[in-house]
Design an enzyme around this catalytic site. Structure first.
Site, PDB file in Angstrom:
ATOM      1  N   ARG A  56      15.277   1.916   2.948  1.00  0.00           N
ATOM      2  CA  ARG A  56      13.910   2.912   2.382  1.00  0.00           C
ATOM      3  C   ARG A  56      13.650   3.869   3.449  1.00  0.00           C
ATOM      4  NH1 ARG A  56       9.324  -1.544   1.377  1.00  0.00           N
ATOM      5  NH2 ARG A  56      10.514  -2.639   3.036  1.00  0.00           N
ATOM      6  N   CYS A 108       7.753   2.354   7.028  1.00  0.00           N
ATOM      7  CA  CYS A 108       6.252   2.448   7.673  1.00  0.00           C
ATOM      8  C   CYS A 108       5.966   3.669   8.195  1.00  0.00           C
ATOM      9  CB  CYS A 108       6.237   1.534   8.711  1.00  0.00           C
ATOM     10  SG  CYS A 108       6.466  -0.328   7.887  1.00  0.00           S
ATOM     11  N   THR A 135       0.923  -1.161   0.019  1.00  0.00           N
ATOM     12  CA  THR A 135      -0.079   0.020  -0.087  1.00  0.00           C
ATOM     13  C   THR A 135       0.962   1.279  -0.100  1.00  0.00           C
ATOM     14  OG1 THR A 135      -0.237  -0.157   2.340  1.00  0.00           O
ATOM     15  CG2 THR A 135      -2.112  -1.156   1.234  1.00  0.00           C
ATOM     16  N   LYS A 185      -4.099   0.191  13.947  1.00  0.00           N
ATOM     17  CA  LYS A 185      -2.698   0.231  13.387  1.00  0.00           C
ATOM     18  C   LYS A 185      -2.075   1.452  12.911  1.00  0.00           C
ATOM     19  CE  LYS A 185       0.620  -0.767  10.941  1.00  0.00           C
ATOM     20  NZ  LYS A 185       1.801  -1.845  11.120  1.00  0.00           N
TER      21      LYS A 185
HETATM   22  C1  UGA Z   1       7.316  -0.172  12.656  1.00  0.00           C
HETATM   23  C2  UGA Z   1       6.614  -0.549  14.136  1.00  0.00           C
HETATM   24  O1  UGA Z   1       7.575  -0.524  15.025  1.00  0.00           O
HETATM   25  C3  UGA Z   1       6.094  -1.910  13.972  1.00  0.00           C
HETATM   26  O2  UGA Z   1       5.216  -1.952  15.046  1.00  0.00           O
HETATM   27  C4  UGA Z   1       5.162  -1.818  12.904  1.00  0.00           C
HETATM   28  O3  UGA Z   1       4.572  -2.945  12.432  1.00  0.00           O
HETATM   29  C5  UGA Z   1       6.071  -1.465  11.561  1.00  0.00           C
HETATM   30  O4  UGA Z   1       6.580  -0.119  11.716  1.00  0.00           O
HETATM   31  C6  UGA Z   1       4.979  -1.584  10.385  1.00  0.00           C
HETATM   32  O5  UGA Z   1       3.932  -0.676  10.285  1.00  0.00           O
HETATM   33  O6  UGA Z   1       5.065  -2.231   9.342  1.00  0.00           O
HETATM   34  P1  UGA Z   1       9.781  -0.680  11.816  1.00  0.00           P
HETATM   35  O7  UGA Z   1       9.598   0.211  10.544  1.00  0.00           O
HETATM   36  O8  UGA Z   1      10.488  -1.983  11.478  1.00  0.00           O
HETATM   37  O9  UGA Z   1       8.573  -1.056  12.561  1.00  0.00           O
HETATM   38  O10 UGA Z   1      10.976   0.069  12.676  1.00  0.00           O
HETATM   39  P2  UGA Z   1      10.998   0.666  14.166  1.00  0.00           P
HETATM   40  O11 UGA Z   1      11.730  -0.475  15.110  1.00  0.00           O
HETATM   41  O12 UGA Z   1       9.745   0.856  14.587  1.00  0.00           O
HETATM   42  O13 UGA Z   1      11.952   1.751  14.014  1.00  0.00           O
HETATM   43  C7  UGA Z   1      11.556   2.807  13.188  1.00  0.00           C
HETATM   44  C8  UGA Z   1      12.492   4.151  12.896  1.00  0.00           C
HETATM   45  O14 UGA Z   1      12.461   4.525  14.423  1.00  0.00           O
HETATM   46  C9  UGA Z   1      13.981   3.500  12.804  1.00  0.00           C
HETATM   47  O15 UGA Z   1      14.464   4.475  11.794  1.00  0.00           O
HETATM   48  C10 UGA Z   1      14.484   3.652  14.104  1.00  0.00           C
HETATM   49  O16 UGA Z   1      16.064   3.702  14.182  1.00  0.00           O
HETATM   50  C11 UGA Z   1      13.973   4.833  14.780  1.00  0.00           C
HETATM   51  N1  UGA Z   1      13.827   4.743  16.178  1.00  0.00           N
HETATM   52  C12 UGA Z   1      13.288   3.912  16.861  1.00  0.00           C
HETATM   53  C13 UGA Z   1      14.306   5.960  16.943  1.00  0.00           C
HETATM   54  O17 UGA Z   1      14.985   6.648  16.373  1.00  0.00           O
HETATM   55  N2  UGA Z   1      14.413   5.871  18.411  1.00  0.00           N
HETATM   56  C14 UGA Z   1      13.562   4.745  18.973  1.00  0.00           C
HETATM   57  O18 UGA Z   1      13.413   4.995  20.358  1.00  0.00           O
HETATM   58  C15 UGA Z   1      13.029   3.823  18.289  1.00  0.00           C
END
Ligand code: UGA
Length: 464
Positions: A346, A279, A85, A223
């Site tokens: 990405r 995401c 999507t 979500k």
């Molecule tokens: C995120 C959500 O955490 C999942 O629950 C969700 O299912 C997924 O999107 C989705 O919609 O498919 P994801 O994108 O794999 O998962 O990654 P995250 O672990 O959430 O991290 C996202 C970004 O935030 C990364 O760039 C990470 O480095 C950053 N981040 C995360 C921070 O800068 N600080 C934090 O404390 C946590």
């Protein structure tokens, strides 16, 4: 239970492998025949912990891959839609693949089926799927549309699927709710985790995982709102980090102090270079577009995105501040993936920052444990004269560089031999975009340390 999963991307493939792992008979369908051929031959196209072992365990048995949608749907009791999507030009979600699959599967409906919306979609999509299927299906076709959003994080997607904080099922009738309850029973009873050979339960995961039964629209809203809230936490802490810098205090202490309040929680309070990935940026824009369609202005979401963008600019200024000019300087960059544990680049803040360093005239020597190949494609259209190379170890990157710059929170970057790094660098400067070190430790090794939201250990404010 017989299950069809339409889409073999990140979500589809992980869901298919995990549903087979908990005992179901799964057919994963994709119209990309090259991808299906790779999957049939045992190749795993994404980098994800535990996924190769699950696919190897079930491929050809409870897990099959094919391009034909019709036979897979006819056999299945539950049909998962897990197609992409992507964001449209205006930021709303482009639902054309979901629509296409809804039409295709409608033609193959026989007996009662539960159609499960797994892709991240805006509220009301389940209504559209229901209408589209009803229009195309035979008059006697029986089906329900359920929303079952995924909360998988890249890097820990398999354990997030098998030991989730919660399973959300939005079903508008008892029959579909019953099928979904049965489908997830091995997880909601805790039985899967007790099996010999089960993927181990991560520390702190609930045992067993709760099932939240709600309406389809609520599930869709859950979500988008979950991702928006998590992104908001990150932008919040990044803004507080900038205030900590101005005040000469330490964001790590402040985040711990805030996060120990159980109402707030410690997770997603890591200051850094901002969030990226496939995401958060996309889902925030899509959620904002949904609000707009409702005649509501959700400006908080704009602010979350704005702070995130600014955070990268602020980090660029930090690197420049440490080196005065970037032109002609060599930067050793550690990390290209949008976060640790994945090869996904990405919307990676690291990629955007490397592009800025190159634009400023710096030479970049980059390392990443997994994402170099994916990153190369992102840099395909570089301006002539841009100097970018990739190396296979952090120490190689540091050799003769004017600064070491950490952009992704890979655990190996938190365990560097700092004596060796100092000796390799031309100038002893470490700019850490992920706060992987304590300032006093790095400075004790004779390096100048610049991190996010923290004063230098040499300043008079006490650190523990
Ligand atoms: C995120 C959500 O955490 C999942 O629950 C969700 O299912 C997924 O999107 C989705 O919609 O498919 P994801 O994108 O794999 O998962 O990654 P995250 O672990 O959430 O991290 C996202 C970004 O935030 C990364 O760039 C990470 O480095 C950053 N981040 C995360 C921070 O800068 N600080 C934090 O404390 C946590």
């Amino acid at each position: 239970m017989r299950v069809a999963v339409i889409g073999s991307g990140y979500v589809g493939l992980v869901a298919a492998a995990c549903l087979a792992e908990i005992g179901h008979d799964v057919v994963c369908v994709d119209n990309d025949s090259a991808r299906i051929a790779r999957l049939q031959s045992g190749e795993v196209p994404i980098f994800e912990h535990h996924l190769p072992e699950l696919i190897a365990r079930h491929r050809g048995g409870r897990l099959r891959f094919q391009t034909e949608l019709g036979p897979a749907v006819r056999e299945a009791q539950a049909v998962f839609i897990a197609v992409g999507t992507p964001a449209s030009e205006e930021g709303s979600a482009d639902l054309s693949y979901v629509e296409l699959v809804s039409r295709q599967l409608a033609e193959a409906l026989e007996g009662y089926k539960v159609i499960v919306e797994k892709s991240t979609v805006p509220v009301y999509t389940s209504d559209w799927v229901r209408r589209t299927v009803a229009r195309k299906a035979a008059a006697d076709a029986q089906f329900d549309v359920v929303s079952n959003p995924e909360f998988l994080r890249e890097g820990s997607a398999v354990t997030d699927f098998l030991y989730p904080d919660r399973i959300v099922v939005g079903a508008d009738g008892p029959r579909a709710a019953e099928v979904m309850t049965e489908l997830y029973a091995p997880l909601t009873s805790g039985e899967y985790g007790r099996r010999a050979g089960a993927v181990p339960r991560p520390a702190g995961a609930p045992d067993p995982s709760p099932l939240i039964l709600t309406s389809a629209k609520s599930a869709e809203m859950i979500k988008h709102a979950s991702n928006a809230f998590l992104a908001m936490k990150i932008s919040f802490i990044n803004m507080v980090a900038r205030m900590c810098e101005a005040a000469g205090t330490d964001i790590e202490h402040v985040a711990a102090g805030i996060g120990t309040d159980r109402r707030i929680g410690r997770s997603f309070l890591r200051a850094g270079v901002g969030f990226g990935g496939s995401c958060f940026p996309k889902d925030l824009k899509a959620f904002r577009a949904v609000a707009e369609e409702m005649g509501l202005e959700f400006r908080l979401l704009d602010e979350v995105l704005r702070i995130n963008e600014e955070q990268r600019q602020a980090f660029l200024r930090k690197v420049k501040g440490a080196l005065w000019n970037l032109k002609g300087k060599r930067l050793a960059v550690l990390g290209l993936a949008f976060k640790a544990g994945t090869d996904d680049v990405r919307e990676s803040p690291a990629i955007a920052l490397v592009q800025s360093f190159l634009k400023e005239g710096a030479e970049v020597v980059a390392h990443d444990p997994a994402a170099i190949e994916a990153a190369k494609a992102e840099f395909a259209g570089l301006a002539p004269g841009a100097r970018l190379s990739f190396v296979s170890s952090p120490y190689e990157a540091a050799e003769g560089a004017d600064a070491l710059v950490i952009l992704t929170e890979w655990p190996e970057y938190a365990r560097l031999d700092l004596d060796r790094i100092r000796k390799s660098l031309r100038e002893p400067v470490l700019v850490d975009g992920r706060n992987l070190y304590r300032p006093e430790v790095v400075e004790g090794k004779g390096l100048t340390y610049v991190s996010v939201g923290r004063k230098s250990a040499k300043s008079p404010v006490a650190t523990n």
